[in-house]
Design an enzyme around this catalytic site. Structure first.
Site, mmCIF file in Angstrom:
data_model
loop_
_atom_site.group_PDB
_atom_site.id
_atom_site.type_symbol
_atom_site.label_atom_id
_atom_site.label_comp_id
_atom_site.label_asym_id
_atom_site.label_seq_id
_atom_site.Cartn_x
_atom_site.Cartn_y
_atom_site.Cartn_z
ATOM 1 N N GLU A 44 0.839 -1.196 0.000
ATOM 2 C CA GLU A 44 0.000 0.000 0.000
ATOM 3 C C GLU A 44 0.879 1.252 0.000
ATOM 4 O O GLU A 44 0.503 2.283 0.509
ATOM 5 C CB GLU A 44 -0.927 -0.025 1.222
ATOM 6 C CG GLU A 44 -2.074 0.925 1.093
ATOM 7 C CD GLU A 44 -3.144 0.728 2.156
ATOM 8 O OE1 GLU A 44 -4.227 1.266 1.947
ATOM 9 O OE2 GLU A 44 -2.893 0.066 3.165
ATOM 10 N N GLU A 103 6.341 7.841 -3.133
ATOM 11 C CA GLU A 103 6.493 7.544 -1.713
ATOM 12 C C GLU A 103 7.431 6.368 -1.498
ATOM 13 O O GLU A 103 7.268 5.582 -0.578
ATOM 14 C CB GLU A 103 5.124 7.337 -1.059
ATOM 15 C CG GLU A 103 4.369 8.665 -0.981
ATOM 16 C CD GLU A 103 2.986 8.541 -0.360
ATOM 17 O OE1 GLU A 103 2.726 7.511 0.268
ATOM 18 O OE2 GLU A 103 2.193 9.472 -0.536
#
Lengths: 692, 692
Positions: A444, A453
């Site tokens: 995730e 990220e």
């Protein structure tokens, strides 16, 4: 009350409708006639007698009063009446770029007097007349001087909504009124109090050309009664293209103003009262001659589709810049040497979030996005069935590692997938130090731009726990960008706004925003070299997306590198006209497992989750006039340009993006190479990076 | 020693000549051969074996040493030998914009390794190979990263001096290598350590096209032996156009580097020693094969005209930005109510300077400019003869008021004019409160831009002392501007440089400058909205001057205003190619009395005083290759642009200038309106003004 109620619509930003009036020195009557009798919310009213000329006044020096011919004293209305119900209309005769020096000087004097008077009355806005010719430098210089010391009043520059592809109009040499606006705002250096009031005429430019304006600071649409058609019952109505335009404007909080005379033989209005729409000679008890136009706009507004729940939830995030999640905090430690593992059998366990800065509320925002978890559940289910044949379902246990598990929704989705498919599953939710053998992992870690990220680095790190025939979910992801006009985002790249506010303060922050915006942005380099997560709304998407970087997992190559370099070219459609690029909207698309994908790239966005962008990439601009928008829970990312770049059809925009990896951090650099090179942004990650 | 002595030339900046060599791992030999035997001042030498490729090295991981194949250890030369005599030549095979990813990655690794090595050696400069193709974004990105943390080493980007009007070369699509340089430096954001080394080839572009480079940061001219002709005695020489170019370069402190092989059958050099010009196999006692080329350059240098005295005096002012005289100090008080008058009969009296901040030395600078006072003396003499017929010479006394008299040179000039013409004269030198009737006044208030030191306001104030038939000297003055390329001035608009240094500290300030330049300019708005007085030298004048504002005295009109607004258009000659405008050079021309004028506008500049600019305005660029320059004691004024504007032939540059007057101050605003609008600079005089 304005345009009435709309089911499920945003209550905080009411839609208002005003009316343009001529000069009238009886302001209380003007107001009561247009508001009480006419039903309008505000008037756009001349502040000064149009016959006044400073150069003529000077001849009277020494004789008589020097009171300026303003429309009434400031005492005739209450302060709140002035500020809530009157937009000042600056004398339309002014022409600061005239060849006639006396007219030019008179115009400057009058403009400054009227703005000064409007400031004294605390009006919220003044309507500036459209520049008279192709040149507007002296007008812009004077407005720019005024803007330097203006209170919080807005100046709406009136611009006719005109773009002729073939011929040129008298006063717009290019035939495109956007050029006029663009020159004016460049001369005024993108001042946040300078905005646009568009004159909507009976013929409209192409959809692509109209689309540009949604990224510009348009505050009002002035609809002329000439632009209305007549329906079978004799009432005014708008063409389908006009309807679409107006509902698009309403969806972007643009005020509507009705202008002109009654042009329609509406049965219930008598001719004589209809003739004088300013109401000077009409009893206030009489019905306002322009009421049918207002009624039609209200009908359009009330007919708009209600906003879906998710969209309502996200209203306060629209065009609100957020520093990227975990911006400068290392994510990579989650797979550092101190791993620990929380093991799930077939029950759900609440556990500490992996990413330390996220508040509980943020997780709730994420977890609302159920479509995302449905896609993950499908991908896991398909993978389980592929790996474990029915006959071995009861004997084979698949081991799953959830890397970046948050509060556990992916764990829950995995358990549901196991239950649905009847496969046995052992899950490791990685917090710290997982020491088990891993056969399948689910991540995730994807950001709005896919790899922003650190998902490549995190999954590379986790890969040592993956068997050679293991599966990575996602198996690959690609980032995308497209150039956008986004004047609001550009103006909001202000240190005090972005640095100190967490996304969830946004709702209560709108009033602070207003204050912060008054402090003129000091456009320092750092904030213009940072990418922001943002629910883009008031932007114009100028060209279809292009893919940027792709990462594939697992990647067992020995020479792999997560550095990337991509050169991109964008062509804007020829009927758009020129446009201003304030930066790039970024998205991602992830292949979770085989044909199960998840993403926010507008042309392929996951259905239901991203319907706003589901139209084809060719007519992507039209889609923004749709009113029933739904917005992804993964917002887009916005890469600003320090200096906005103007692009023209036929001159492609060439853009370069780099993903750079150092020993302690990962960052992006970007630049425009053509039509005119920009500086390389964020050199060495000096302004924005993610630590390893 | 370098190119030898030149009469009256600037001793502080010696002219050096280097030689380009191939890779040689015996650096001490390379140096001694080229310096001792060859007579060159420095070598441009490869730092690393050209066969090295990082991707090939990686295959050897684990086996053998990882020492990089640099040309010798850092210990083979002393630190001062490295820094004084070696310019690092970065491997010419590197290609960071190749389609081949391995080559691209190898290139980036090698570039960074070599620069890092050169920094370690404290070299003063490295020569970067020319970009290989039309695209240079990745190369520029990498160089820009290096520049962010470089010591004070310069990076010279090698650019071939090519501009084909008709066809395009293989690697420069526009056919103009300036475009390549321009893209590169824009991507690197005008970094002050990035400069140009021009490859001078056998054919040269047009003079206008060459002229552009004088405003660019050119540090070296690499002259190929192919570019030399052979004279009757078999020695190398250059064409007249090449000679002019090279002397122009020498006049702008551009280093010369000889490159290539011996191409000329110089009688005294034996063929075998000539073949290998790098000297690897040649005894150092042998004569260097390229010596004849060096000798020719030295001959050109020594043949240059000596600098006149005034020019030598002003050398240290070249391209040195000075805050305008009396910048924020009111001048107007000199004609305020507290006037006092110093009366002269026929003797000279030393008195307190009018302008409070000027040091005695500054006056001496001013007064050196004797041509100026000769022109004033002529004007006063002519006016005296016109007003007083011969027969009344002994009876009529003319009253003269000197407004802004300084230490009295105009008073002295006036007395001399009276003596020469045999007229009687009574002089009031205005300091404070003149209370006499004035018939004639003379002003020394003119600034570099004519009206920029408040002369209109001062003379208006003094006008009440002037009789209706009185004469004002000057009777009128006009300001002029022209667009210039001025990369040095642009880079020098740095707060710490300009704000704290008086013009006369300039000479000793050069070392401090170097330090200040390393601190990356934080280009704040205030300093880019200020006009500077500067002796422009390294600038390219891109178009002839246009007049801006004119003031006439006396002006008895009741509605007079000293506000002005002017729109200007500049066309660059079609053979120039595109060019970068960093701002505008400003000048003035004053009519003192009838046909006696005084001024610094290049096309009409007063003879003898301003010979540098005396060529016709059409071939103004050529004139900058002249070597015997004289510079006006009134330097030019420089109006910077916050963001330099690129202009192309056929697209006129439209510029607007305003002279604005408020109740307490006077200021200029300026902007570019076309091809792309700039912000209006100095709105409301927020950054730069003169107080009333």
């Amino acid at each position: 009350m304005a345009l009435g109620e709309r089911g499920g619509w945003d209550k905080s930003e009411s839609r208002y409708c005003g009316v343009e009036t001529d000069f009238n020195d009886d302001m209380p009557h003007l107001l009561s006639f247009n508001l009480s009798s006419g039903g309008f919310d505000f008037v756009v009213a001349s502040l000064m007698d149009p016959n006044y000329r400073p150069s003529l006044m000077e001849k009277d020096i020494g004789g008589g009063s020097h009171v300026l011919p303003f429309a009434g004293s400031d005492l005739v209305l209450s302060p709140s009446q002035w500020s809530s119900h009157v937009v000042g209309k600056i004398s339309s005769w002014i022409d600061l770029d005239s060849e006639d020096e006396i007219l030019r000087t008179d115009s400057e004097t009058t403009l400054k007097q009227e703005i000064s008077w409007a400031s004294h009355l605390s009006l919220q806005a003044c309507l500036l007349p459209s520049p008279k010719g192709a040149s507007c430098a002296n007008y812009a210089r004077c407005v720019n001087q005024i803007l330097q010391s203006l209170n919080n009043m807005q100046l709406w520059l009136r611009i006719p909504l005109v773009k002729n592809d073939d011929d040129t109009t008298d006063f717009i040499p290019s035939g495109d009124s956007w050029e006029l606006w663009n020159s004016f705002r460049l001369l005024c250096e993108h001042h946040s109090q300078l905005s646009v009031a568009l004159d909507v005429l009976s013929s409209l430019p192409s959809a692509n050309s109209l689309g540009r304006w949604l990224g510009e600071p348009v505050r009002a649409a002035i609809i002329h009664t000439d632009s209305f058609l007549t329906n079978a019952r004799g009432y005014p109505c708008l063409s389908r293209r006009h309807q679409k335009l107006i509902t698009g404007f309403l969806n972007h909080s643009i005020q509507v103003v009705i202008s002109g005379k009654l042009n329609h033989g509406v049965p219930s209005v008598s001719l004589d009262s209809a003739l004088d729409h300013t109401g000077t000679n009409v009893e206030s008890s009489q019905r306002h001659s322009l009421r049918p136009y207002l009624d039609y706009i209200a009908y359009l507004y009330q007919r708009m589709d209600p906003l879906p729940e998710q969209e309502r939830f996200e209203l306060s995030y629209r065009d609100f810049l957020q520093s990227p999640l975990q911006g400068h905090n290392p994510l990579f430690h989650i797979i550092s040497d101190e791993f620990c593992t929380i093991e799930f059998s077939n029950y759900y366990l609440s556990f500490q979030p992996l990413m330390d800065n996220l508040e509980a509320q943020t997780y709730e925002t994420f977890e609302k996005d159920s479509v995302k978890y449905i896609q993950y559940q499908r991908a896991i289910g398909n993978a389980l069935v592929d790996r474990v044949p029915d006959e071995e379902a009861s004997s084979l246990t698949t081991v799953l590692m959830v890397v970046g598990a948050g509060r556990g929704p992916l764990v829950r989705a995995s358990l549901q997938a196991a239950e649905e498919t009847g496969r046995k599953l052992k899950i490791y939710a990685v917090e710290k130090n997982p020491n088990a053998v891993v056969t399948l992992h689910v991540s995730e870690l994807l950001g709005s731009f896919g790899d922003n990220e650190l998902s490549p680095e995190c999954l590379d790190g986790a890969q040592r726990f993956l068997k050679q025939d293991g599966i990575s979910i996602p198996s690959s992801y690609t980032s995308f960008i497209q150039p956008v006009t986004a004047s609001k985002l550009h103006n909001d790249v202000i240190p005090c706004l972005c640095a100190q506010v967490s996304p969830l303060e946004a709702i209560s922050f709108s009033s602070k925003c207003a204050l912060a915006l008054q402090v003129k942005s000091h456009k320092d380099v750092v904030h213009f070299e940072t990418a922001y997560v943002v629910k883009v709304h008031s932007v114009a998407r100028l060209a279809p997306c292009e893919p940027v970087f792709t990462f594939t997992h697992p990647n067992f190559s020995t020479k792999k590198s997560n550095q990337r370099y991509k050169k991109l070219r964008f062509e804007i459609p020829s009927d758009t006209g020129s446009a201003m690029v304030h930066g790039f909207a970024g998205y991602f698309d992830a292949m979770l497992y085989k044909d199960v994908h998840l993403g926010i790239e507008p042309s392929t966005a996951t259905p239901n989750m991203f319907s706003c962008c589901a139209s084809s990439s060719v007519c992507f601009v039209e889609s923004y006039f749709d009113t029933g928008l739904q917005i992804p829970a993964w917002f887009a990312i916005f890469f600003p340009l320090r200096t906005p770049v103007c692009i023209r059809p036929g001159s492609p925009l060439e853009v370069h993006f780099w993903r750079c990896c150092g020993s302690t951090k990962v960052w992006y650099e970007w630049c425009v190479a053509s039509p005119n090179p920009s500086p390389v942004h964020n050199s060495n990650g000096r302004s924005y990076w993610v630590g390893l």
